[in-house]
Design a protein around this motif. Structure first.
Motif, PDB file in Angstrom:
ATOM      1  N   PHE B  35      -1.185  -6.340  20.056  1.00 39.45           N
ATOM      2  CA  PHE B  35      -1.800  -5.818  18.821  1.00 39.45           C
ATOM      3  C   PHE B  35      -3.207  -6.371  18.582  1.00 39.45           C
ATOM      4  O   PHE B  35      -4.093  -5.657  18.134  1.00 39.45           O
ATOM      5  CB  PHE B  35      -0.913  -6.136  17.614  1.00 39.45           C
ATOM      6  N   VAL B  36      -3.358  -7.659  18.833  1.00 36.12           N
ATOM      7  CA  VAL B  36      -4.713  -8.225  18.741  1.00 36.12           C
ATOM      8  C   VAL B  36      -5.097  -8.643  20.156  1.00 36.12           C
ATOM      9  O   VAL B  36      -4.522  -9.575  20.710  1.00 36.12           O
ATOM     10  CB  VAL B  36      -4.752  -9.454  17.802  1.00 36.12           C
ATOM     11  N   PRO B  37      -6.047  -7.913  20.770  1.00 29.43           N
ATOM     12  CA  PRO B  37      -6.370  -8.194  22.176  1.00 29.43           C
ATOM     13  C   PRO B  37      -6.944  -9.595  22.367  1.00 29.43           C
ATOM     14  O   PRO B  37      -7.623 -10.136  21.473  1.00 29.43           O
ATOM     15  CB  PRO B  37      -7.414  -7.139  22.526  1.00 29.43           C
ATOM     16  N   GLU B  38      -6.681 -10.113  23.518  1.00 34.50           N
ATOM     17  CA  GLU B  38      -7.261 -11.389  23.931  1.00 34.50           C
ATOM     18  C   GLU B  38      -8.794 -11.218  23.921  1.00 34.50           C
ATOM     19  O   GLU B  38      -9.272 -10.119  24.213  1.00 34.50           O
ATOM     20  CB  GLU B  38      -6.700 -11.684  25.338  1.00 34.50           C
ATOM     21  N   PRO B  39      -9.569 -12.238  23.538  1.00 35.19           N
ATOM     22  CA  PRO B  39     -11.016 -12.030  23.346  1.00 35.19           C
ATOM     23  C   PRO B  39     -11.732 -11.306  24.487  1.00 35.19           C
ATOM     24  O   PRO B  39     -12.643 -10.538  24.249  1.00 35.19           O
ATOM     25  CB  PRO B  39     -11.535 -13.469  23.182  1.00 35.19           C
ATOM     26  N   ASN B  40     -11.301 -11.519  25.738  1.00 29.49           N
ATOM     27  CA  ASN B  40     -12.003 -10.859  26.850  1.00 29.49           C
ATOM     28  C   ASN B  40     -11.263  -9.637  27.380  1.00 29.49           C
ATOM     29  O   ASN B  40     -11.542  -9.153  28.479  1.00 29.49           O
ATOM     30  CB  ASN B  40     -12.217 -11.860  27.999  1.00 29.49           C
ATOM     31  N   ALA B  41     -10.290  -9.148  26.637  1.00 27.60           N
ATOM     32  CA  ALA B  41      -9.488  -8.012  27.113  1.00 27.60           C
ATOM     33  C   ALA B  41     -10.327  -6.746  27.190  1.00 27.60           C
ATOM     34  O   ALA B  41     -11.316  -6.604  26.457  1.00 27.60           O
ATOM     35  CB  ALA B  41      -8.314  -7.780  26.176  1.00 27.60           C
ATOM     36  N   SER B  42      -9.942  -5.840  28.091  1.00 31.34           N
ATOM     37  CA  SER B  42     -10.722  -4.607  28.271  1.00 31.34           C
ATOM     38  C   SER B  42     -10.136  -3.451  27.466  1.00 31.34           C
ATOM     39  O   SER B  42     -10.284  -2.304  27.814  1.00 31.34           O
ATOM     40  CB  SER B  42     -10.768  -4.252  29.752  1.00 31.34           C
ATOM     41  N   TYR B  43      -9.408  -3.772  26.427  1.00 35.45           N
ATOM     42  CA  TYR B  43      -8.926  -2.706  25.557  1.00 35.45           C
ATOM     43  C   TYR B  43      -9.082  -3.137  24.107  1.00 35.45           C
ATOM     44  O   TYR B  43      -9.317  -4.321  23.823  1.00 35.45           O
ATOM     45  CB  TYR B  43      -7.455  -2.374  25.864  1.00 35.45           C
ATOM     46  N   SER B  44      -8.998  -2.173  23.209  1.00 36.28           N
ATOM     47  CA  SER B  44      -9.050  -2.525  21.790  1.00 36.28           C
ATOM     48  C   SER B  44      -7.933  -1.797  21.068  1.00 36.28           C
ATOM     49  O   SER B  44      -7.417  -0.790  21.555  1.00 36.28           O
ATOM     50  CB  SER B  44     -10.414  -2.150  21.204  1.00 36.28           C
ATOM     51  N   THR B  45      -7.580  -2.323  19.915  1.00 41.21           N
ATOM     52  CA  THR B  45      -6.538  -1.658  19.114  1.00 41.21           C
ATOM     53  C   THR B  45      -7.180  -1.088  17.849  1.00 41.21           C
ATOM     54  O   THR B  45      -7.159   0.106  17.631  1.00 41.21           O
ATOM     55  CB  THR B  45      -5.412  -2.640  18.760  1.00 41.21           C
ATOM     56  N   ILE B  46      -7.781  -1.956  17.049  1.00 42.90           N
ATOM     57  CA  ILE B  46      -8.553  -1.456  15.899  1.00 42.90           C
ATOM     58  C   ILE B  46     -10.000  -1.880  16.107  1.00 42.90           C
ATOM     59  O   ILE B  46     -10.298  -3.067  16.285  1.00 42.90           O
ATOM     60  CB  ILE B  46      -7.988  -2.025  14.580  1.00 42.90           C
ATOM     61  N   ARG B  47     -10.860  -0.888  16.116  1.00 44.61           N
ATOM     62  CA  ARG B  47     -12.271  -1.162  16.403  1.00 44.61           C
ATOM     63  C   ARG B  47     -13.118  -0.184  15.581  1.00 44.61           C
ATOM     64  O   ARG B  47     -12.784   1.003  15.481  1.00 44.61           O
ATOM     65  CB  ARG B  47     -12.490  -0.953  17.912  1.00 44.61           C
ATOM     66  N   ILE B  48     -14.172  -0.705  14.993  1.00 47.35           N
ATOM     67  CA  ILE B  48     -15.046   0.152  14.197  1.00 47.35           C
ATOM     68  C   ILE B  48     -16.395   0.187  14.911  1.00 47.35           C
ATOM     69  O   ILE B  48     -17.127  -0.804  14.897  1.00 47.35           O
ATOM     70  CB  ILE B  48     -15.207  -0.378  12.757  1.00 47.35           C
ATOM     71  N   GLY B  49     -16.675   1.346  15.541  1.00 44.71           N
ATOM     72  CA  GLY B  49     -17.870   1.426  16.376  1.00 44.71           C
ATOM     73  C   GLY B  49     -17.768   0.369  17.463  1.00 44.71           C
ATOM     74  O   GLY B  49     -16.803   0.337  18.217  1.00 44.71           O
ATOM     75  N   ASP B  50     -18.766  -0.530  17.480  1.00 42.98           N
ATOM     76  CA  ASP B  50     -18.742  -1.619  18.463  1.00 42.98           C
ATOM     77  C   ASP B  50     -18.224  -2.911  17.857  1.00 42.98           C
ATOM     78  O   ASP B  50     -18.430  -3.987  18.402  1.00 42.98           O
ATOM     79  CB  ASP B  50     -20.171  -1.856  18.994  1.00 42.98           C
ATOM     80  N   HIS B  51     -17.605  -2.785  16.682  1.00 49.60           N
ATOM     81  CA  HIS B  51     -17.272  -4.001  15.942  1.00 49.60           C
ATOM     82  C   HIS B  51     -15.780  -4.272  15.858  1.00 49.60           C
ATOM     83  O   HIS B  51     -14.977  -3.350  15.685  1.00 49.60           O
ATOM     84  CB  HIS B  51     -17.822  -3.912  14.507  1.00 49.60           C
ATOM     85  N   VAL B  52     -15.453  -5.522  15.984  1.00 48.88           N
ATOM     86  CA  VAL B  52     -14.103  -5.989  15.623  1.00 48.88           C
ATOM     87  C   VAL B  52     -14.298  -7.211  14.718  1.00 48.88           C
ATOM     88  O   VAL B  52     -15.357  -7.835  14.716  1.00 48.88           O
ATOM     89  CB  VAL B  52     -13.240  -6.402  16.848  1.00 48.88           C
ATOM     90  N   GLY B  53     -13.259  -7.526  13.963  1.00 45.45           N
ATOM     91  CA  GLY B  53     -13.393  -8.628  13.027  1.00 45.45           C
ATOM     92  C   GLY B  53     -13.375  -9.982  13.713  1.00 45.45           C
ATOM     93  O   GLY B  53     -12.904 -10.105  14.851  1.00 45.45           O
ATOM     94  N   TYR B  54     -13.939 -10.970  13.036  1.00 44.07           N
ATOM     95  CA  TYR B  54     -13.782 -12.356  13.515  1.00 44.07           C
ATOM     96  C   TYR B  54     -12.300 -12.655  13.552  1.00 44.07           C
ATOM     97  O   TYR B  54     -11.533 -12.183  12.705  1.00 44.07           O
ATOM     98  CB  TYR B  54     -14.477 -13.334  12.556  1.00 44.07           C
ATOM     99  N   TYR B  55     -11.893 -13.463  14.533  1.00 41.93           N
ATOM    100  CA  TYR B  55     -10.460 -13.741  14.688  1.00 41.93           C
ATOM    101  C   TYR B  55      -9.998 -14.771  13.657  1.00 41.93           C
ATOM    102  O   TYR B  55      -9.560 -15.871  13.990  1.00 41.93           O
ATOM    103  CB  TYR B  55     -10.160 -14.198  16.121  1.00 41.93           C
ATOM    104  N   ASN B  56     -10.097 -14.401  12.405  1.00 39.14           N
ATOM    105  CA  ASN B  56      -9.611 -15.286  11.343  1.00 39.14           C
ATOM    106  C   ASN B  56      -8.208 -14.848  10.897  1.00 39.14           C
ATOM    107  O   ASN B  56      -7.666 -13.857  11.400  1.00 39.14           O
ATOM    108  CB  ASN B  56     -10.583 -15.304  10.160  1.00 39.14           C
ATOM    109  N   SER B  57      -7.645 -15.559   9.961  1.00 45.48           N
ATOM    110  CA  SER B  57      -6.265 -15.262   9.524  1.00 45.48           C
ATOM    111  C   SER B  57      -6.144 -13.846   8.979  1.00 45.48           C
ATOM    112  O   SER B  57      -5.162 -13.134   9.259  1.00 45.48           O
ATOM    113  CB  SER B  57      -5.830 -16.256   8.447  1.00 45.48           C
ATOM    114  N   ALA B  58      -7.158 -13.423   8.200  1.00 50.12           N
ATOM    115  CA  ALA B  58      -7.083 -12.100   7.574  1.00 50.12           C
ATOM    116  C   ALA B  58      -7.053 -11.003   8.630  1.00 50.12           C
ATOM    117  O   ALA B  58      -6.266 -10.054   8.553  1.00 50.12           O
ATOM    118  CB  ALA B  58      -8.267 -11.898   6.641  1.00 50.12           C
ATOM    119  N   TRP B  59      -7.912 -11.128   9.659  1.00 48.30           N
ATOM    120  CA  TRP B  59      -7.953 -10.111  10.709  1.00 48.30           C
ATOM    121  C   TRP B  59      -6.600 -10.015  11.424  1.00 48.30           C
ATOM    122  O   TRP B  59      -6.047  -8.928  11.627  1.00 48.30           O
ATOM    123  CB  TRP B  59      -9.087 -10.440  11.698  1.00 48.30           C
ATOM    124  N   PHE B  60      -6.041 -11.167  11.800  1.00 49.49           N
ATOM    125  CA  PHE B  60      -4.742 -11.162  12.484  1.00 49.49           C
ATOM    126  C   PHE B  60      -3.656 -10.561  11.595  1.00 49.49           C
ATOM    127  O   PHE B  60      -2.863  -9.732  12.024  1.00 49.49           O
ATOM    128  CB  PHE B  60      -4.341 -12.590  12.906  1.00 49.49           C
TER     129      PHE B  60
END
Lengths: 286, 515
Positions: B35-60
């Protein structure tokens, strides 16, 4: 034809046994398997039928280890499990053709054999109807038909008379007797009289172990001179000492008749001719 | 009240103690890991344009809760939509029917036990989200409330409503599982796609995900120049070669009307169950069985005759598997309602006449999905019909019986795809033909593999539904039949999965038979 069961156990968990250190040799004829619920009859039959694998021990058919070489027995076996099902969308013809293929038999005589079996089991008229519409007794007969499809040399019937009415049971017993002229038939039943009438030998199981095996008469001999009946008024409640094992109680016109087994009879008792049921109840409750 | 609680408890325990539930939990664990890709993973689950959230508690917390709400709603329906059917099969229902329990009470007990099942799976994804936060720690503080809050407000009400819907469908459409599946699919797609533009629009979102996704999108828009792409993608999107830029997402202060709406959805679920309860069959067999199987029409009894065994023709040994294949084909064709073949015929006509690309992308996966009931018990029907004593003691049950089952299934899926396959052959596009064949084999082996491992058909039904849904949404990761991409590398990837499933499935069946 010789089936040898040597020190066979089926273990569930570390200390729980379905069948424990069971040994038995069976040759042509009918072996009746008796035992209370949970005695391990079905487990033993499933192991012989190669449905279950023994945890320990070996089973030999004509010196072939069928635990390892399962196909040896499968090609010459007929098995009627206690709680089998059918594919409800197939008709009787299709189901039996399928079962023949499953058993690895076929050829030009297949259609005719199925037809004759269905005729004998009086299912020919309904053979083109889906089996899902059959009653319980009719399904049981389909089970019997599949057992006889491959001309089996070893036949295993687990509670075969369930769903058959008294008249059908008589006919079925005749059929089993015919089969036993050239095959080994192993038959388990809760109905002791069924086994009593047709079995050449009887084996009684209890808690996964064999407690006795022999000719019906030899088993009955074990309670000879120990079966008695006594009668008293129904409103009287006599106390029986611990050494008396009550086999049955019947009430009729204000009198209660108690049939019991004991080394020494109580007062006003009359000796009775023992039956296999008496012997069975005595042996399984002792 | 005691009976009510007992039914919930026993129903829940019966289901969680099954082997298939263990498999389901393992699958949930594996899926939630992605559900939350590993930082260097080649896939995304939720992505806005080229952006993903900082890996903080809220994002997870919010990403996993939203993904769980959407995807578990999709496949969860299939895991819980047979709770009443189970009581029919085990005949426990007839005992329950003879007690004083009210229909509504019984149905609500089913809703709650369904809910407990889904909550157990949700709790697995919740724990996984915390584990992932620890694994991918970006130096942010652990805030438990940021994890609990979205699950409590977004996911849990969705699961409760779904539990109620599953029971309602069983009451109204108990006999027609295919219609249940299709209707749920339509409802699910509709509720995700429709977004009314009213002020209270988030209240109408049963999955509660839109408010989260819109807030995330808004957060990105605030930091982006107007012309830059800020389109949101949800699902498994492969090939994110560009490294995502980060934006800060600190959770949501849900408006009070939204909080009320979440409770309202749960209440609506209970209300709907109450409304359908007068229509509950209460295990009256006449209402449950199809009309041709009612007691009245059972065939007349016939006496057993004497059989002369010596007069029966002798048979020869035969290892020919064609009679097995033929019967397996019969079983596949006769399964389910006859009118479904009408739908199949329409599907095949559409494959022949519609725009070839559209037919391939949309009609073919739907047509194959319509066979879900036929294929799901391909390798479990012996046990379901209590024929396993015969089948599993058959002569060479793997090389003959299992193979004939697979062969019959393959004939069915390829026959249905035939109009499209022929069109591609005429166009000389043999690589696409190969994709369709591999796709058919994939569906078949997936059904066989999951059936052999779980000994039930549920997981295949749920997973096939999920895969069909993502394919219709053109997500390439699960494209097994070349509908999205016809890259030759992809065919090898699908083929490898098939080979792995085949090896594992054959070995497991061999192991089970040996035991």
């Amino acid at each position: 034809m010789k089936l040898e069961i040597k020190n066979v156990s089926k273990r569930y968990g570390r200390k729980k046994y379905g069948v424990k250190d069971f040994s038995l040799t069976i040759e042509k004829g009918i072996l009746g398997l008796l035992g209370p619920n949970g005695a391990g009859k079905s487990t033993l039959m499933k192991m012989i039928a190669t449905v279950n694998k023994p945890s320990e021990g070996i089973i030999l058919l004509n010196k072939n280890n069928i635990v390892k070489d399962v196909n040896y027995i499968r090609q010459q076996m007929g098995f009627l499990p206690q709680d089998f099902g059918v594919y409800p969308n197939l008709n009787a013809f299709e189901f039996l053709e399928y079962m023949a293929a499953v058993k690895g038999v076929g050829g030009v005589g297949l259609k005719q054999r199925i037809e004759k079996l269905l005729d004998g089991l009086n299912l020919l008229d309904v053979a083109s109807k889906p089996i899902g519409k059959y009653s319980g007794g009719m399904k049981q007969r389909i089970g019997i038909a599949q057992t006889l499809l491959n001309d089996p040399r070893i036949i295993i019937f687990d509670e075969p008379t369930v769903g058959l009415d008294p008249e059908e049971r008589v006919r079925f017993r005749n059929l089993i007797s015919d089969l036993a002229t050239q095959s080994i038939v192993i038959l388990s039943s809760h109905i002791v009289s069924d086994v009593d009438i047709i079995a050449d030998e009887v084996a009684i199981m209890k808690k996964g172990s064999l407690i006795t095996k022999g000719k019906t008469q030899n088993i009955i001999e074990q309670v000879k001179g120990k079966i008695f009946e006594t009668q008293f008024d129904t409103d009287v409640s006599p106390r029986f000492s611990d050494h008396i094992k009550i086999l049955s109680t019947t009430r009729y016109q204000g009198k209660t008749t108690v049939r019991y087994v004991s080394e020494v009879p109580i007062e006003k008792s009359t000796p009775q001719k023992p039956t296999l049921e008496d012997a069975y109840l005595y042996l399984t409750h002792n | 009240m005691r009976l009510f609680l007992n039914i919930i408890k026993l129903d829940y325990l019966t289901r969680v103690r099954s082997y298939s539930f263990l498999i389901t939990l393992c699958a949930s664990l594996a899926i939630s890991y992605t559900f939350v890709p590993e930082p260097n993973a080649s896939y995304s689950t939720i992505r806005i344009g080229d952006h993903v959230g900082y890996y903080n508690s809220a994002w997870f917390g919010y990403v996993t809760a939203t993904m769980t709400s959407i995807f578990l709603s999709l496949i969860g329906f299939y895991l819980i939509n047979t709770s009443i059917k189970k009581d029919i099969k085990t005949k426990v229902g007839q005992i329950i029917a003879s007690t004083r329990i009210y229909n509504t009470t019984y149905l609500l007990s089913k809703v709650f036990s369904n809910f407990l099942i889904l909550t157990t799976i949700v709790s697995i994804t919740f724990l996984m989200s915390i584990i992932l936060f620890t694994l991918y720690n970006d130096g942010f503080r652990f805030e438990l409330f940021q994890f609990i809050k979205p699950y409590l407000i977004i996911t849990i009400p969705s699961m409760f409503f779904l539990s109620a819907i599953a029971v309602i469908f069983e009451v109204i459409l108990g006999r027609y599982s295919v219609i249940q599946n299709i209707l749920f699919f339509i409802m699910f797609s509709f509720s995700l796609a429709v977004s009314p533009q009213s002020e209270m629009r988030y209240a109408l979102d049963v999955f509660g995900s839109k408010i989260v996704l819109d807030t995330m999108e808004q957060s990105v828009r605030e930091v982006l120049p107007l012309e830059e792409d800020s389109e949101m993608t949800i699902g498994y999107v492969l090939g994110n070669t560009t490294k995502a830029k980060k934006f800060s997402f600190e959770g949501i202060d849900f408006p009070s009307y939204f909080l009320v709406s979440r409770l309202t959805w749960m209440f609506i679920g209970i209300l709907l169950v109450g409304l359908v309860s007068p229509f509950f069959h209460r295990f009256n067999m006449r209402d449950i069985l199809p009309s041709e199987k009612t007691v009245k029409q059972i065939l007349p009894k016939a006496e057993l005759k004497d059989i002369n065994l010596t007069q029966l023709p002798k048979l020869q040994k035969s290892t020919n598997i064609l009679p097995l294949v033929r019967t397996e084909v019969f079983l596949l064709l006769r399964k389910g309602n006859k009118w479904l073949w009408g739908l199949n015929a329409i599907g095949m006509i559409l494959l022949a006449v519609l725009n070839i690309e559209f037919a391939h992308k949309f009609v073919l996966p739907i047509l194959w999905f319509l066979q879900v009931n036929r294929l799901s018990d391909l390798t479990t029907k012996e046990v379901e019909n209590d024929v396993h004593y015969f089948s599993f003691t058959s002569l060479r049950p793997i090389s003959r019986l299992l193979l004939s089952q697979l062969f019959a299934g393959l004939l069915l899926v390829l026959f249905l795809a035939l109009p499209l396959t022929l069109r591609y052959i005429f166009l000389m596009k043999f690589n696409v033909v190969m994709f369709i064949i591999v796709g058919g084999v994939f569906v078949l082996f997936l059904a066989a593999f999951l059936g052999i491992f779980t000994k039930q058909k549920k997981l295949f039904e749920a997973l096939f539904f999920f895969i069909t849904y993502v394919n219709l949404n053109q997500i390439p990761f699960f494209d097994y039949f070349g509908g999205v991409s016809q890259n030759i590398d992809h065919i090898f990837y699908v083929f490898t999965v098939i080979v792995m499933m085949a090896i594992a499935g054959f070995y497991k069946r061999y192991y089970d038979l040996r035991r």
